[in-house]
Design an enzyme around this catalytic site. Structure first.
Site, short mmCIF file in Angstrom:
data_model
loop_
_atom_site.label_atom_id
_atom_site.label_comp_id
_atom_site.label_asym_id
_atom_site.label_seq_id
_atom_site.Cartn_x
_atom_site.Cartn_y
_atom_site.Cartn_z
N ARG A 90 -12.47 16.75 15.19
CA ARG A 90 -11.26 15.93 15.34
C ARG A 90 -10.05 16.83 15.57
O ARG A 90 -10.08 18.02 15.25
CB ARG A 90 -10.99 15.11 14.06
CG ARG A 90 -12.06 14.08 13.72
CD ARG A 90 -12.09 12.92 14.71
NE ARG A 90 -13.08 11.93 14.35
CZ ARG A 90 -14.37 11.97 14.71
NH1 ARG A 90 -14.83 12.99 15.43
NH2 ARG A 90 -15.18 11.00 14.36
N PRO A 134 -21.37 4.86 10.45
CA PRO A 134 -21.43 3.99 11.63
C PRO A 134 -20.08 3.94 12.35
O PRO A 134 -19.04 3.86 11.71
CB PRO A 134 -21.78 2.61 11.05
CG PRO A 134 -22.42 2.89 9.74
CD PRO A 134 -21.79 4.15 9.22
N GLY A 135 -20.13 3.99 13.67
CA GLY A 135 -18.90 3.91 14.46
C GLY A 135 -18.25 5.25 14.73
O GLY A 135 -17.35 5.34 15.57
N ASN A 140 -10.78 7.07 2.50
CA ASN A 140 -11.69 6.95 3.64
C ASN A 140 -11.64 8.21 4.48
O ASN A 140 -12.60 8.54 5.16
CB ASN A 140 -11.26 5.79 4.55
CG ASN A 140 -11.36 4.47 3.84
OD1 ASN A 140 -12.43 4.11 3.36
ND2 ASN A 140 -10.26 3.74 3.75
N ASN A 141 -10.50 8.85 4.48
CA ASN A 141 -10.28 9.97 5.41
C ASN A 141 -10.65 11.30 4.78
O ASN A 141 -10.64 11.46 3.57
CB ASN A 141 -8.83 9.97 5.88
CG ASN A 141 -8.49 8.72 6.68
OD1 ASN A 141 -7.69 7.91 6.26
ND2 ASN A 141 -9.13 8.55 7.82
N LEU A 142 -10.96 12.22 5.67
CA LEU A 142 -11.53 13.49 5.23
C LEU A 142 -10.57 14.31 4.36
O LEU A 142 -10.94 14.74 3.25
CB LEU A 142 -11.94 14.31 6.47
CG LEU A 142 -12.54 15.68 6.18
CD1 LEU A 142 -13.85 15.55 5.43
CD2 LEU A 142 -12.73 16.45 7.49
N TYR A 153 -9.38 -3.03 13.03
CA TYR A 153 -8.22 -2.14 12.96
C TYR A 153 -7.92 -1.58 14.36
O TYR A 153 -6.78 -1.65 14.85
CB TYR A 153 -8.47 -0.99 11.97
CG TYR A 153 -7.54 0.16 12.19
CD1 TYR A 153 -6.21 0.09 11.78
CD2 TYR A 153 -7.97 1.32 12.85
CE1 TYR A 153 -5.34 1.13 12.03
CE2 TYR A 153 -7.11 2.36 13.09
CZ TYR A 153 -5.79 2.28 12.69
OH TYR A 153 -4.93 3.30 12.95
N ASN A 184 0.84 -1.19 0.00
CA ASN A 184 0.00 0.00 0.00
C ASN A 184 0.88 1.24 0.00
O ASN A 184 0.58 2.24 0.65
CB ASN A 184 -0.91 -0.04 1.25
CG ASN A 184 -1.95 1.05 1.22
OD1 ASN A 184 -2.40 1.47 0.17
ND2 ASN A 184 -2.34 1.53 2.40
N LYS A 224 -4.63 -2.29 17.06
CA LYS A 224 -3.74 -1.31 17.71
C LYS A 224 -3.72 -1.56 19.21
O LYS A 224 -2.65 -1.56 19.85
CB LYS A 224 -4.21 0.12 17.41
CG LYS A 224 -4.00 0.55 15.96
CD LYS A 224 -2.52 0.63 15.60
CE LYS A 224 -2.29 1.01 14.17
NZ LYS A 224 -0.89 0.86 13.76
N SER A 233 -2.68 4.56 17.94
CA SER A 233 -3.74 5.44 17.46
C SER A 233 -4.65 5.84 18.60
O SER A 233 -4.89 5.05 19.53
CB SER A 233 -4.57 4.69 16.40
OG SER A 233 -5.75 5.38 16.13
N ALA A 234 -5.21 7.04 18.49
CA ALA A 234 -6.21 7.49 19.46
C ALA A 234 -7.44 6.59 19.42
O ALA A 234 -8.27 6.64 20.33
CB ALA A 234 -6.61 8.93 19.16
#
Ligand code: UDP
Length: 337
Positions: free
Chosen positions: A232, A292-293, A199-201, A150, A35, A154, A124-125
């Site tokens: 965030r 969701p989540g 996926n991320n903003l 995921y 990746n 972590k 990760s947070a």
């Protein structure tokens, strides 16, 4: 130090490589390029003027990884390698657990065998799960309300590292809990190159700005936040990379965790406005139902890292948008361009 940087061709790894080299360290990248791109390492070499050896192997493939590392000397490891797409982890849990856990187990075994006792781990947070309070410090509960493999991987990796340290007291490990990494090196030569639909903003917005995607979907606007959209803690990837080097240079025996975040929350619409200002391009968006989540607000309390690592963020959301735009506009198809 000579640092083995796993996942060193990835988004965070490549920026960390550059900052390590700037601080006079040597870097050996280990990556399977599943990746990530060799071009990222080439550009790190170009920006730093240093040569960066690459070991191409999947760290989760124990036999191959042990063979590939047999002759590699290193004084410390920074372990960024892993799979990180939340939705994909829900669809492919065994792949996520295998890759994210086996890679850490192999690395810890190699380190112990060689007597390499310094480890920095990309956490990760997300390990904080459902926020019990905001901003979150390192005392916040972990492992409660995690919603995907995921995040669990972590959390489990943190435990694996603690158990390894209990069995081998010389090990010094730092668990870095990232908030939301964004931005790029200011040169625009390296940056985030997500595969497929981001996926991320921030990468999604950047692709809208450059014309690769038409419109942003804003996931919900009725959260209990000032404008109703999710809040965030966005941290510039160069600040994040500097956090790794600060942690590495201060490692002592034991396990310690640090939040790497700015301490400032920004909403989805704040990011949209900041990106429009930085790029001069409109970011058309539609509000759609929440993902969701997702939770309303995740913001770091970075006081512990500020004090103990003498590290703090120095770059703003506007800086991150400017640098993301420099990267995206010069590399509209990422490293594949
Ligand atoms: N978000 C959004 N549209 C997108 C991607 C993300 O509205 O296409 C929102 C998401 O709901 C969250 C914030 O942007 O409030 C940051 O999401 P991201 O996936 O970047 O990071 P997360 O905090 O989920 O790890």
């Amino acid at each position: 130090m000579r640092v083995l940087l796993t996942g060193g061709a990835g988004y965070i790894g490549s920026h960390t490589a550059l900052v390590l080299l700037d601080h006079g360290h040597e870097v050996v990248v280990l990556d399977d390029f599943s990746n990530s791109s060799r071009e990222a390492v080439r550009r790190v070499e170009e920006l730093s003027g240093s040569r960066v050896p690459v070991i191409e192997v999947d760290l989760a493939d124990r036999e191959r990884a042990l063979a590939a590392l047999a002759d590699v000397e290193f004084d410390a490891a920074i372990h960024c390698a892993g799979l990180k797409a939340v939705g994909e982890s829900v669809a492919q849990p065994s792949r996520y657990y295998r890759v994210n856990l086996d890679s850490t187990l192999t690395l810890l075994d190699v380190m112990r065998e060689r007597g390499v006792s310094k480890l920095v781990f990309s956490s990760s947070a997300t390990v904080y799960g459902d926020p019990a309070y905001v901003p979150q410090d390192e005392q916040h509960q972990v492992g409660v309300g995690l919603t995907n493999p995921y995040g669990w991987s972590k959390f489990m990796n943190e435990q694996i590292i603690r158990d390894a340290q209990a069995a081998w007291p010389e090990l010094g490990a730092v668990l870095l809990r990232y908030f939301n990494p964004v931005g790029a090196h200011p040169s625009g030569r390296i940056g985030e190159d997500p595969s497929g639909i981001p996926n991320n903003l921030m990468p999604f917005i950047a692709q809208v700005a450059v014309g690769v995607r038409e419109r942003l979907s804003v996931f919900g606007d009725t959260y209990p936040t000032p404008d109703g959209t999710g809040v965030r803690d966005y941290i510039h990837v160069m600040d994040l990379a500097e956090g790794h080097v600060a942690a590495l240079e201060r490692i002592e025996a034991g396990v310690v965790s640090y939040n790497l975040g700015s301490g400032t929350g920004s909403s989805v619409l704040d990011v949209v406005s900041a990106f429009e200002a930085a790029s001069g391009r409109p970011i058309p968006y539609d509000v759609v139902p929440p993902r969701p989540g997702d939770v309303a607000e995740v913001v770091a309390n970075p006081a512990k890292a500020n004090t103990e690592l003498d590290w703090r963020t120095t770059r703003s959301l506007a800086d991150a948008c400017r640098d993301t735009w420099a990267w995206q506009s010069a590399n509209p198809s990422g490293y594949g361009a």
